[in-house]
Design a protein around this motif. Structure first.
Motif, PDB file in Angstrom:
ATOM      1  N   MET A 125       0.810  -1.220   0.000  1.00  0.00           N
ATOM      2  CA  MET A 125       0.000   0.000   0.000  1.00  0.00           C
ATOM      3  C   MET A 125       0.845   1.272   0.000  1.00  0.00           C
ATOM      4  O   MET A 125       0.289   2.371   0.006  1.00  0.00           O
ATOM      5  CB  MET A 125      -0.931   0.012   1.211  1.00  0.00           C
ATOM      6  CG  MET A 125      -1.987  -1.073   1.201  1.00  0.00           C
ATOM      7  SD  MET A 125      -3.072  -0.971   2.643  1.00  0.00           S
ATOM      8  CE  MET A 125      -4.249  -2.280   2.277  1.00  0.00           C
ATOM      9  N   ALA A 126       2.159   1.136   0.008  1.00  0.00           N
ATOM     10  CA  ALA A 126       3.027   2.309   0.123  1.00  0.00           C
ATOM     11  C   ALA A 126       2.828   3.332  -0.990  1.00  0.00           C
ATOM     12  O   ALA A 126       2.795   4.541  -0.719  1.00  0.00           O
ATOM     13  CB  ALA A 126       4.492   1.854   0.178  1.00  0.00           C
ATOM     14  N   GLN A 148      -7.064   1.008   0.112  1.00  0.00           N
ATOM     15  CA  GLN A 148      -7.700  -0.259  -0.253  1.00  0.00           C
ATOM     16  C   GLN A 148      -6.880  -1.020  -1.267  1.00  0.00           C
ATOM     17  O   GLN A 148      -6.313  -0.440  -2.195  1.00  0.00           O
ATOM     18  CB  GLN A 148      -9.104  -0.012  -0.825  1.00  0.00           C
ATOM     19  CG  GLN A 148      -9.851  -1.292  -1.180  1.00  0.00           C
ATOM     20  CD  GLN A 148     -11.169  -1.029  -1.879  1.00  0.00           C
ATOM     21  OE1 GLN A 148     -11.255  -0.136  -2.715  1.00  0.00           O
ATOM     22  NE2 GLN A 148     -12.184  -1.785  -1.543  1.00  0.00           N
ATOM     23  N   ALA A 149      -6.817  -2.336  -1.070  1.00  0.00           N
ATOM     24  CA  ALA A 149      -6.304  -3.266  -2.075  1.00  0.00           C
ATOM     25  C   ALA A 149      -7.474  -4.128  -2.520  1.00  0.00           C
ATOM     26  O   ALA A 149      -8.195  -4.694  -1.687  1.00  0.00           O
ATOM     27  CB  ALA A 149      -5.176  -4.128  -1.506  1.00  0.00           C
ATOM     28  N   PHE A 150      -7.676  -4.229  -3.835  1.00  0.00           N
ATOM     29  CA  PHE A 150      -8.886  -4.830  -4.372  1.00  0.00           C
ATOM     30  C   PHE A 150      -8.512  -5.759  -5.511  1.00  0.00           C
ATOM     31  O   PHE A 150      -7.634  -5.450  -6.315  1.00  0.00           O
ATOM     32  CB  PHE A 150      -9.823  -3.725  -4.882  1.00  0.00           C
ATOM     33  CG  PHE A 150     -11.193  -4.197  -5.266  1.00  0.00           C
ATOM     34  CD1 PHE A 150     -12.193  -4.295  -4.321  1.00  0.00           C
ATOM     35  CD2 PHE A 150     -11.481  -4.509  -6.579  1.00  0.00           C
ATOM     36  CE1 PHE A 150     -13.453  -4.712  -4.678  1.00  0.00           C
ATOM     37  CE2 PHE A 150     -12.741  -4.926  -6.951  1.00  0.00           C
ATOM     38  CZ  PHE A 150     -13.741  -5.028  -5.988  1.00  0.00           C
ATOM     39  N   THR A 187      -2.752 -13.528  -8.231  1.00  0.00           N
ATOM     40  CA  THR A 187      -3.834 -12.546  -8.207  1.00  0.00           C
ATOM     41  C   THR A 187      -3.287 -11.144  -8.468  1.00  0.00           C
ATOM     42  O   THR A 187      -2.287 -10.739  -7.872  1.00  0.00           O
ATOM     43  CB  THR A 187      -4.546 -12.584  -6.842  1.00  0.00           C
ATOM     44  OG1 THR A 187      -5.080 -13.892  -6.626  1.00  0.00           O
ATOM     45  CG2 THR A 187      -5.662 -11.562  -6.792  1.00  0.00           C
ATOM     46  N   VAL A 188      -3.942 -10.427  -9.361  1.00  0.00           N
ATOM     47  CA  VAL A 188      -3.552  -9.053  -9.687  1.00  0.00           C
ATOM     48  C   VAL A 188      -4.336  -8.107  -8.778  1.00  0.00           C
ATOM     49  O   VAL A 188      -5.557  -8.068  -8.814  1.00  0.00           O
ATOM     50  CB  VAL A 188      -3.827  -8.727 -11.165  1.00  0.00           C
ATOM     51  CG1 VAL A 188      -3.447  -7.287 -11.470  1.00  0.00           C
ATOM     52  CG2 VAL A 188      -3.055  -9.696 -12.058  1.00  0.00           C
ATOM     53  N   TRP A 189      -3.625  -7.341  -7.962  1.00  0.00           N
ATOM     54  CA  TRP A 189      -4.240  -6.437  -6.995  1.00  0.00           C
ATOM     55  C   TRP A 189      -4.253  -5.016  -7.541  1.00  0.00           C
ATOM     56  O   TRP A 189      -3.283  -4.553  -8.125  1.00  0.00           O
ATOM     57  CB  TRP A 189      -3.482  -6.482  -5.665  1.00  0.00           C
ATOM     58  CG  TRP A 189      -3.660  -7.779  -4.942  1.00  0.00           C
ATOM     59  CD1 TRP A 189      -2.907  -8.911  -5.078  1.00  0.00           C
ATOM     60  CD2 TRP A 189      -4.665  -8.084  -3.978  1.00  0.00           C
ATOM     61  NE1 TRP A 189      -3.372  -9.899  -4.252  1.00  0.00           N
ATOM     62  CE2 TRP A 189      -4.451  -9.421  -3.561  1.00  0.00           C
ATOM     63  CE3 TRP A 189      -5.720  -7.367  -3.414  1.00  0.00           C
ATOM     64  CZ2 TRP A 189      -5.266 -10.052  -2.626  1.00  0.00           C
ATOM     65  CZ3 TRP A 189      -6.532  -7.981  -2.474  1.00  0.00           C
ATOM     66  CH2 TRP A 189      -6.303  -9.303  -2.088  1.00  0.00           C
ATOM     67  N   GLN A 190      -5.377  -4.354  -7.319  1.00  0.00           N
ATOM     68  CA  GLN A 190      -5.520  -2.939  -7.635  1.00  0.00           C
ATOM     69  C   GLN A 190      -5.555  -2.158  -6.330  1.00  0.00           C
ATOM     70  O   GLN A 190      -6.143  -2.621  -5.342  1.00  0.00           O
ATOM     71  CB  GLN A 190      -6.799  -2.677  -8.439  1.00  0.00           C
ATOM     72  CG  GLN A 190      -6.916  -3.501  -9.712  1.00  0.00           C
ATOM     73  CD  GLN A 190      -5.963  -3.031 -10.786  1.00  0.00           C
ATOM     74  OE1 GLN A 190      -5.513  -1.886 -10.768  1.00  0.00           O
ATOM     75  NE2 GLN A 190      -5.653  -3.899 -11.735  1.00  0.00           N
ATOM     76  N   LEU A 242     -15.022   0.494  -9.524  1.00  0.00           N
ATOM     77  CA  LEU A 242     -15.154   0.264 -10.963  1.00  0.00           C
ATOM     78  C   LEU A 242     -13.830   0.546 -11.676  1.00  0.00           C
ATOM     79  O   LEU A 242     -13.493  -0.110 -12.666  1.00  0.00           O
ATOM     80  CB  LEU A 242     -16.259   1.145 -11.552  1.00  0.00           C
ATOM     81  CG  LEU A 242     -17.707   0.771 -11.277  1.00  0.00           C
ATOM     82  CD1 LEU A 242     -18.643   1.741 -11.968  1.00  0.00           C
ATOM     83  CD2 LEU A 242     -17.999  -0.647 -11.718  1.00  0.00           C
ATOM     84  N   GLY A 243     -13.102   1.549 -11.161  1.00  0.00           N
ATOM     85  CA  GLY A 243     -11.818   1.890 -11.762  1.00  0.00           C
ATOM     86  C   GLY A 243     -10.780   0.801 -11.608  1.00  0.00           C
ATOM     87  O   GLY A 243      -9.778   0.796 -12.342  1.00  0.00           O
ATOM     88  N   TYR A 244     -10.977  -0.133 -10.670  1.00  0.00           N
ATOM     89  CA  TYR A 244     -10.049  -1.250 -10.544  1.00  0.00           C
ATOM     90  C   TYR A 244     -10.255  -2.286 -11.654  1.00  0.00           C
ATOM     91  O   TYR A 244      -9.374  -3.116 -11.902  1.00  0.00           O
ATOM     92  CB  TYR A 244     -10.228  -1.943  -9.192  1.00  0.00           C
ATOM     93  CG  TYR A 244      -9.976  -1.063  -7.997  1.00  0.00           C
ATOM     94  CD1 TYR A 244      -9.135   0.039  -8.075  1.00  0.00           C
ATOM     95  CD2 TYR A 244     -10.593  -1.319  -6.778  1.00  0.00           C
ATOM     96  CE1 TYR A 244      -8.915   0.841  -6.981  1.00  0.00           C
ATOM     97  CE2 TYR A 244     -10.369  -0.520  -5.662  1.00  0.00           C
ATOM     98  CZ  TYR A 244      -9.530   0.563  -5.771  1.00  0.00           C
ATOM     99  OH  TYR A 244      -9.315   1.367  -4.672  1.00  0.00           O
ATOM    100  N   GLU A 245     -11.405  -2.258 -12.307  1.00  0.00           N
ATOM    101  CA  GLU A 245     -11.729  -3.268 -13.316  1.00  0.00           C
ATOM    102  C   GLU A 245     -11.394  -2.826 -14.730  1.00  0.00           C
ATOM    103  O   GLU A 245     -11.354  -3.657 -15.634  1.00  0.00           O
ATOM    104  CB  GLU A 245     -13.210  -3.629 -13.232  1.00  0.00           C
ATOM    105  CG  GLU A 245     -13.644  -4.155 -11.882  1.00  0.00           C
ATOM    106  CD  GLU A 245     -15.111  -4.546 -11.847  1.00  0.00           C
ATOM    107  OE1 GLU A 245     -15.567  -5.169 -12.822  1.00  0.00           O
ATOM    108  OE2 GLU A 245     -15.806  -4.215 -10.875  1.00  0.00           O
ATOM    109  N   GLY A 246     -11.197  -1.547 -14.961  1.00  0.00           N
ATOM    110  CA  GLY A 246     -10.885  -1.088 -16.302  1.00  0.00           C
ATOM    111  C   GLY A 246     -10.635   0.409 -16.315  1.00  0.00           C
ATOM    112  O   GLY A 246     -10.724   1.085 -15.287  1.00  0.00           O
TER     113      GLY A 246
END
Length: 934
Positions: free
Chosen positions: A85-86, A102-104, A316-319, A585-589
């Motif tokens: 998260m840095a 947040q990590a999503f 897993t790809v984290w956003q 939503l921004g984490y998905e695209g």
């Protein structure tokens, strides 16, 4: 820090050993626990790398942290926070606190699929020690901030979600409002989750402390005493509390293993950084929870063992991003008492005024207030003398509590303000109630051995004196006190800190002229006829309605249908309230079109996708994205799913959506898409195969079978033009042998549509049912089948009205009245969508005035019954002949359209003049009805 000195806590050890001997049967019974506490404190104090123990959202911890940072000026700050998260921490300056890092992750790899989406949040408030450390490190040149806790991926690797047990919330706390759902079901990670894990210990502390919940106990017996304590006293007391809760924790091996792995991970990362950079431990500060500060693992300390191996992360790809948080959300997620975080913010402001400590705030921090006026000048940073750590803990434990004098002005202001707030919310409060709240607060504080009422005492007094039997408004007195003490402060993520998708949405909706980041509901009016550029805003709003939770974008006027273009629309928008959903939503695209396309594909290719689900995705792709490419791809997928279904469960929804799509393509495209032609051919053969089984299957409802017939009959013309064989349908109907009454009536209707059963035969079967006393109780179910038959065979509407009217006319009251409620219930439950057809037909057949009812003759009785061997009489009898001879041109035109040849003969020739009518009796009947209606 100096070298270890063995005699630092000798006096304290002696006192605790004597106390253990006095309270137990011997010196060996209990001395292990108190002496172990002292050993833990001594070990943590002597660590060369200074450990700073904290408790989450504690004003005392934040004040001590700000004071220590200005005194020590460390060059490196190690912080207990997820190491991945840095990169997000620098964006805090673009937000208004509280917010959460947040990590999503939506596409999981290495975790069970049903865990998706994965979410980890770390809330940050201004009155927290972690924010002070972050602000100091980011705004001080030459200072490095290193996050050393496990990554978000390891959070789920080490802690199986199915085995997690959340801390129970306070039963006396009021229900949280909508802001409490800001974190959703995310896993919370905080610095210093300091609470007894031993239920009996917490109950003992609450009972003897005369408090209702843990937040109040901490405020009274830890927060206030440590607010003015020195640095050494603060550290040693926090070490002691962490050691006590650790040693008295129940033997949960899984949770203990996770805690120890976290501690091993943090110390391993610290030593790796020290080795890589060559930083002197004297110039560092390690900020962690008091529970972890007194760890017993072998890796503890800069000289600990290097035996812990940090495993690799999954695929897993984290956003990562920032989401808005609130005081209520933090309280709900971590089991704190309602209002405790707001009270902590108030205490933080008081501590700053009383101690003169200057807090750290990120430059340009949105919503940050100026530091309050201080009574003492700030303490300059001075080098620390090399002296051994002193035993401050003995003096702190032996010192009697400092009794703050009563601040009558503050308490009086609270009392007046709560009465004013209560009156605004409908309570019949007066000046007398303010006086009662004032005196009761002092009384409750005295009963609880407090010289000065705390906010919790004042809250109890206000509830006792103002809230009577009922709550007149939306808020009770307890909630009013929380609002008065600071309220549920809600954070906001600034535009610059939003992901690209969220910024793109704000940019595309800019023509609306609204403050979209503002919380609350805003009305947007779109006149596309006057401003065509607003049509693009309409497209964005409809996609947001499809993707975001209910209420984020709600249409008030206007709708979107296939083949229609919007003219005017009205929307209620609450994007600021649902900012977290927009951020995720921004984490998905990078655009909402991309996210919607991904979700449609995920739905269509999911393992549990049905044909109706895929057709819905086709419709959404056409409706929102206007993408023929995606619609064709998903349409081919619907064809694959249809071939794999072995029941007619989804037939009603499939029929409804196929009809709508077929109508759209016929009106907007020059030719039908290839996939819908293939779907029609395959569906025709597929449902013909399933029809006999559906009629006999008890699990298949009459509505599902009717929808199957509706697909076959409605798509028959298109299917036959594409090469299908009607014989397949006739064989399927012939092989159907239902036993349930409603399905039997449905089969009769299908046979009538195919010409296998005439109206006269259908009418005769209904009469036979009414004549049989054994079948009579089931007659409403037959009528239900006829009503559902209007879906595939709408031409039977007049017959269904006839059947219902005939039953009412023939049955006597003793038979009619008992099953009348069953009939009405059957029609309402099974034919609610088709009832309007019956109502319109009945309105056409029955007279419009009551006076005409006595002379009215039903059309099914007025029509003469044809006799065998006299086909001319089927043409309508003498009256029909007279009408046709009166309008010969009309009859010739219709006969020509039907391809009929014939000549008119003189009327006086008798029956020979009706030769053409005898050859085409159905045409004559239709013409007679048409002329009669005109």
């Amino acid at each position: 820090m100096s070298a270890p000195h063995e005699e630092t806590f000798t006096a304290l050890r002696t006192q605790l050993q004597e106390a253990a001997a006095a309270f137990a049967d011997g010196p060996d019974a209990l001395e292990g626990i108190p002496l172990g506490l002292v050993d833990d404190v001594d070990r943590a104090v002597r660590e060369p790398l200074e450990i700073f123990p904290v408790c989450h959202h504690s004003p005392a911890s934040a004040t001590a942290m700000a004071r220590r940072l200005r005194e020590k000026q460390p060059k490196t700050v190690y912080l207990e926070l997820c190491e991945d998260m840095a990169p997000l921490l620098s964006e805090l300056r673009n937000c208004r606190l509280p917010v959460a890092v947040q990590a999503f992750a939506t596409d999981v790899e290495g975790f069970p699929a049903d865990w998706s989406p994965l979410s980890v949040v770390a809330p940050i408030t201004e009155a927290s020690a972690e924010y002070q450390a972050i602000a100091y490190a980011l705004d001080t040149p030459g200072v490095e901030l290193v996050l050393v806790d496990r990554s978000s991926d390891h959070v789920f690797q080490w802690d199986a979600r199915a085995e997690e047990t959340a801390e129970p919330a306070d039963p006396d706390a009021p229900p949280a409002e909508e802001e409490a759902a800001l974190h959703g079901d995310a896993v919370g990670v905080e610095i210093g989750d300091l609470r007894p894990r031993f239920a009996e210990l917490e109950e003992h502390l609450l009972r003897h402390g005369r408090v209702r919940h843990w937040s109040e106990w901490w405020h009274q017996y830890v927060e206030l005493p440590l607010g003015d304590s020195g640095h050494d006293s603060y550290r040693q007391v926090m070490f002691l509390i962490g050691s006590l809760f650790r040693r008295l924790a129940p033997g949960d091996a899984r949770r203990l293993r996770i805690d120890e792995d976290r501690e091993r991970h943090m110390w391993t990362r610290i030593r790796e950084h020290l080795t890589a950079t060559g930083t002197d431990p004297e110039d560092c500060l390690y900020v962690c929870g008091a529970f972890h500060a007194v760890s017993h693992v072998a890796e503890f300390g800069v000289h600990g063992a290097d035996t812990f191996e940090i495993g690799p992360r999954t695929g897993t790809v984290w956003q990562h991003g920032l989401i808005p948080s609130s005081h209520a959300a933090i309280e709900a997620q971590f089991g704190l008492a309602a209002g405790s975080v707001s009270i902590a913010a108030t205490v933080w402001a008081k501590n700053l005024r009383r101690t003169g400590v200057r807090p750290y705030r990120l430059a340009g921090q949105a919503g940050a207030k100026k530091p309050p006026g201080t009574r003492k000048p700030p303490v300059p940073a001075v080098p620390e003398p090399d002296v051994p750590p002193s035993d401050e803990l003995s003096g702190f434990l032996q010192r009697p509590p400092v009794l703050d004098r009563l601040d009558e002005e503050e308490l009086l202001g609270w009392s007046v303000e709560i009465v004013r707030a209560a009156r605004r919310n409908g309570y019949l409060a007066s000046t007398a109630d303010a006086i009662a709240v004032f005196e009761t607060s002092i009384l409750l504080a005295g009963m609880r051995d407090r010289a000065r009422p705390t906010p919790y005492d004042f809250q109890d007094a206000a509830v006792t004196c103002i809230e009577k039997d009922t709550v007149p408004g939306r808020r009770d007195v307890r909630r009013l006190v929380e609002i008065m003490m600071g309220g549920d402060r809600i954070g906001q993520v600034g535009y610059d800190a939003l992901p690209p998708l969220a910024r793109d949405v704000h940019d595309r909706l800019a023509p609306l002229g609204l403050k979209l980041q503002q919380r609350g509901v805003q009305r947007a009016l779109l006149d596309m006829s006057g401003r065509p550029e607003l049509e693009r805003c309409s497209d964005v709003l409809w996609m947001l309605r499809r993707l975001m939770p209910q209420g984020a974008a709600r249409p008030i006027m206007g709708e979107r249908r296939l083949g229609e273009r919007p003219i005017q629309e009205s929307w209620d928008l609450a994007l600021g309230t649902h900012q977290r959903a927009l951020i995720e939503l921004g984490y998905e695209g990078v655009s909402i079109e991309q996210v919607l396309e991904q979700r449609l594909r995920r739905t269509a290719y999911g393992p549990r996708a049905t044909t109706a689900d895929v057709l819905e995705a086709v419709e959404d792709a056409t409706l929102y994205l206007r993408s023929r490419r995606l619609a064709d791809e998903l349409g081919n997928r619907a064809l694959e799913v249809l071939g794999g279904e072995r029941s007619v469960d989804g037939a009603p929804e499939v029929l409804r959506r196929v009809r709508r799509l077929l109508t759209y393509y016929r009106t907007s495209e020059p030719v039908l898409p290839q996939w819908i032609e293939s779907f029609t051919k395959t569906g025709y053969a597929h449902y013909c195969t399933l029809l006999p089984t559906a009629f006999a299957d008890d699990d298949a409802t009459v509505r599902q079978v009717a929808a199957t017939l509706g697909f076959l009959f409605g798509m028959e013309s298109l299917a036959l033009s594409l090469g299908c064989d009607r014989t397949q349908l006739e064989l399927a109907v012939a092989q159907s042998h239902p036993e349930e009454p409603s399905k039997t009536a449905l089969l009769w209707a299908a046979q009538a549509h195919l010409g296998l059963l005439s109206r006269a035969e259908l009418r005769a079967r209904c009469d036979a049912l009414l004549d049989s006393p054994l079948v009579l109780p089931a007659y409403p179910r037959y009528l239900s089948g006829f009503v559902h038959a209007l879906e595939p065979v709408p031409s039977l509407t007049d017959f269904v009205v006839e059947a219902v009217s005939h039953a009412f006319g023939r049955l006597p009251d003793p038979v009619l009245l008992p099953w009348l409620p069953t009939l009405i219930g059957t029609l309402r439950a099974g034919g609610a969508d088709l009832a309007p057809l019956l109502i319109r037909e009945a309105g056409r057949i029955f007279p419009g005035r009551l006076a005409a009812l006595d002379a009215w003759v039903p059309p099914w009785r007025a029509r003469p019954v044809p006799e065998a061997g006299h086909p001319a009489r089927r043409g309508g009898g003498p009256r029909g002949l007279a009408l046709l001879h009166a309008h010969p041109d009309t009859c010739d035109a219709v006969a020509g359209l039907l391809g009929c040849d014939g000549t008119w003969e003189p009327e006086d020739t008798g029956p020979g003049g009706a030769a053409l009518l005898g050859r085409h009796p159905d045409t004559a009947v239709a013409l007679e009805r048409l002329l009669a209606a005109s």
